[in-house]
Design an enzyme around this catalytic site. Structure first.
Site, mmCIF file in Angstrom:
data_model
loop_
_atom_site.group_PDB
_atom_site.id
_atom_site.type_symbol
_atom_site.label_atom_id
_atom_site.label_comp_id
_atom_site.label_asym_id
_atom_site.label_seq_id
_atom_site.Cartn_x
_atom_site.Cartn_y
_atom_site.Cartn_z
ATOM 1 N N CYS A 294 13.638 11.051 5.565
ATOM 2 C CA CYS A 294 13.906 10.655 7.044
ATOM 3 C C CYS A 294 15.198 10.831 7.301
ATOM 4 O O CYS A 294 15.427 10.960 8.560
ATOM 5 C CB CYS A 294 13.527 9.069 6.875
ATOM 6 S SG CYS A 294 14.487 8.193 5.761
ATOM 7 N N GLU B 31 10.643 16.127 14.455
ATOM 8 C CA GLU B 31 10.882 16.008 13.131
ATOM 9 C C GLU B 31 9.798 16.965 12.376
ATOM 10 O O GLU B 31 8.520 16.989 12.501
ATOM 11 C CB GLU B 31 10.518 14.499 12.608
ATOM 12 C CG GLU B 31 10.789 14.143 11.156
ATOM 13 C CD GLU B 31 10.652 12.852 10.675
ATOM 14 O OE1 GLU B 31 9.150 12.394 10.809
ATOM 15 O OE2 GLU B 31 11.435 12.309 10.064
ATOM 16 N N GLU C 157 10.876 1.303 9.700
ATOM 17 C CA GLU C 157 11.543 2.668 9.111
ATOM 18 C C GLU C 157 11.044 3.688 9.490
ATOM 19 O O GLU C 157 10.011 3.979 8.747
ATOM 20 C CB GLU C 157 11.990 2.230 7.790
ATOM 21 C CG GLU C 157 12.806 1.094 7.416
ATOM 22 C CD GLU C 157 14.269 1.049 7.699
ATOM 23 O OE1 GLU C 157 14.790 2.026 8.494
ATOM 24 O OE2 GLU C 157 14.981 0.003 7.539
ATOM 25 N N LYS D 39 0.838 -1.160 0.039
ATOM 26 C CA LYS D 39 -0.103 -0.065 0.073
ATOM 27 C C LYS D 39 0.868 1.246 0.054
ATOM 28 O O LYS D 39 1.422 1.710 1.075
ATOM 29 C CB LYS D 39 -0.884 0.112 1.402
ATOM 30 C CG LYS D 39 -2.064 1.210 1.137
ATOM 31 C CD LYS D 39 -2.596 1.618 2.248
ATOM 32 C CE LYS D 39 -1.839 2.635 2.777
ATOM 33 N NZ LYS D 39 -1.793 3.913 2.045
#
Ligand code: NAD
Length: 498
Positions: free
Chosen positions: A290, A391, A256, A181
């Site tokens: 990331c 983040e 991850e 997905k």
């Protein structure tokens, strides 16, 4: 709005067919450079996920996949790699149109994706069991390393096909089947990949792609009883929801997740190279990676000079149409992402940090309608402030000063994340010392943002667990069976454990 005839409809890929959703619901794919729709895909719900998982389970039992040799699996992967090369330009354009990443970068990604399929094709026939020397000499004990079954893969929007490839290549090399997905905003290249897989001879249903929103399609997929493993790349909060989902099916997990990676510049660093690395770390891909080096930790002696150079370079960064080869920074991928970046910048100002450059959307009318934001550099950042700890996933750099090596290491490790870190120094001993001390899955010394199919990638702490890339990843897509063969014909006491 684009006129309806300009919008291409893509079906999702289930069992080798391209189909709509059961409820016939569709979602538009927008171009972040214009804010306009250009494609639409089905919005899958639980019933569609059932179909996709059933197709993957059928493919798992199908002799066309289950009984082919590891060499034949390798051959399919090699053929796919070569086929992707032929379509790399087209795939790069589709990726850029969906996520706004500059064409230079998406083209580079499409050019390296084949390396992952070649690398793991090489692994397909090197998945070994062991013979185990037991204390019972009459027994031959050996292990088989077998595929897990159906692997659910959930990937984000920032590098859609590359991150899917990191999962697909080892999972397929090991003989699993897949339901992938992609993010709701960027599913097109994954659908195109299934077309290419069909062309090169992968059996139908080995890779299925469902399109839809995370809380519906994604949640139904990760908790599905037919799924043996979930391999996820995305945000830490979503990972928590996925862990709760896999409490249902006890699927294995690779996670991850996000990062708040530091670029640590010592006073003996090659400053030009460091400046370049810091720019690459935070402004490449508009900071939407990331591994963004979103924190600059600079030794007090070089801090001001370095920030001065960074500001000069940031001023010259060419913002613009991501499909233009001259462009260095494109838009944020979605309006929601742009809003999030803006909120963090306001927060940084409220927290007392100083904007050394940027801090707003550009006022160039040529960029009107797109989700653009200027490269932004904050100085005077308190390490405990939210812009230093959280983040942002945008082109926003938080610069923090340090005085000693210990200070730098403590600051670097003081965030919840541990995905990557950059170290800039000419001192060999310091380089190794600091690399050891950093809590991060990847440490780059005098370079930044480098990845390879051969080198492990993954997080410490809140950046996740499991490793992608590297030969060891095959272990994450296989399970071990222990086989006991009694070679003697003797009978034993049935009431005692053997
Ligand atoms: P996200 O977590 O919002 O979404 C990632 C994927 O999860 C999407 O496909 C989404 O539809 C799906 N999802 C959302 N809710 C779900 C649920 N409840 N159940 C199942 N699936 C669900 O992340 P994003 O905003 O798309 O991507 C940005 C994040 O990804 C950042 O945190 C970034 O650091 C991280 N990321 C990590 C890596 C890495 O390799 N470590 C690489 C790229 C991005």
């Amino acid at each position: 709005m684009a006129s309806p005839e300009l919008i291409e409809r893509y079906g999702m890929a289930i069992g080798g067919e391209f189909v709509g959703s059961d409820a016939d619901k569709w979602m538009d794919i927008l171009n972040p450079a214009t804010g306009k729709p250009w494609a639409s895909v089905p919005a899958a719900e639980a019933v569609d996920i059932d179909r996709a998982v059933a197709a993957a389970r059928r493919a798992l039992r199908d002799p066309a996949w289950r009984e082919i040799s590891p060499m034949a699996r390798a051959e399919l992967l090699h053929r796919l790699a070569e086929r992707i090369k032929q379509d790399a330009k087209r795939l790069a354009e589709l990726e850029t149109r969906a996520n706004g990443k500059i064409i230079r970068e998406t083209a580079a990604q499409m050019n390296v994706i084949p390396n992952w399929f070649h690398y793991f094709a090489g692994a397909a026939d090197k998945i070994f069991g062991e013979t185990i020397p037991l204390e019972k000499t009459s027994v031959l004990n050996y292990t088989l390393r077998e595929p897990l079954g159906v692997v659910a893969m959930i990937v984000p929007w920032n590098s859609p096909l590359l991150l899917a490839t990191w999962k697909l290549a080892p999972a397929l090399a090991a003989g699993n089947t897949v339901v992938l997905k992609p993010a709701d905003t960027t599913p097109i290249t994954a659908l195109e990949l299934v077309r290419l897989m069909k062309e090169v001879g992968f059996p139908d249903g080995v890779v299925n792609v469902v399109t839809g929103y995370g809380p519906q399609a994604g949640a139904a997929l990760v908790s599905h009883p037919g799924v043996a493993k979930v391999s996820f790349t995305g945000g830490t909060e979503t990972a928590r929801a996925i862990i709760r989902g896999t409490a249902q099916n006890l699927a294995r997990l690779t996670l991850e997740l996000g990062g708040k990676s530091p670029n640590i510049v010592f006073d003996d660093a090659p400053l030009d190279a460091a400046m370049n690395g810091v720019i690459a770390g935070i402004f490449a891909a508009s900071g939407q990676t990331c591994i963004a080096g979103s924190r600059l930790l600079a030794h007090a002696r070089v801090h001001d000079e370095l920030v001065g150079h960074l500001v000069e370079r940031a001023k010259r960064i060419k913002l613009g149409d991501p499909l233009d080869w001259e462009t260095e920074m494109g838009p944020a991928a979605t309006r929601a992402q742009l809003d999030k970046i803006k909120q963090y910048v306001e927060l940084g100002i409220d927290e007392g940090a100083a904007v050394a450059w940027g801090g707003d959307s550009p006022d160039d009318p040529a960029l009107g309608g797109g989700f653009y934001f200027e490269p932004t550099i904050f100085t005077n950042v308190a390490n405990t402030s939210r812009i230093a700890q959280e983040e942002i996933f945008g082109p926003v750099l938080a610069a923090v000063r340090f005085a000693t090596e210990e200070d730098a290491i403590a600051t670097a490790n003081s965030v919840p994340y541990g995905l990557a870190a950059g170290v800039w120094t000419r001192d060999l001993q310091r380089a190794h010392r600091v690399a050891r001390a950093l809590e991060a899955g990847t440490v780059w010394v005098n370079t930044y943002r480098a990845v390879s199919p051969a080198s492990p990638f993954g997080g410490y702490k809140a950046s996740g667990y499991g490793r992608e890339n590297w030969h060891g990843t095959i272990d994450e897509y296989t399970q071990v069976k222990s086989v006991w063969i009694e070679l003697s014909t003797a009978t034993r006491d049935p009431f005692v454990m053997r």
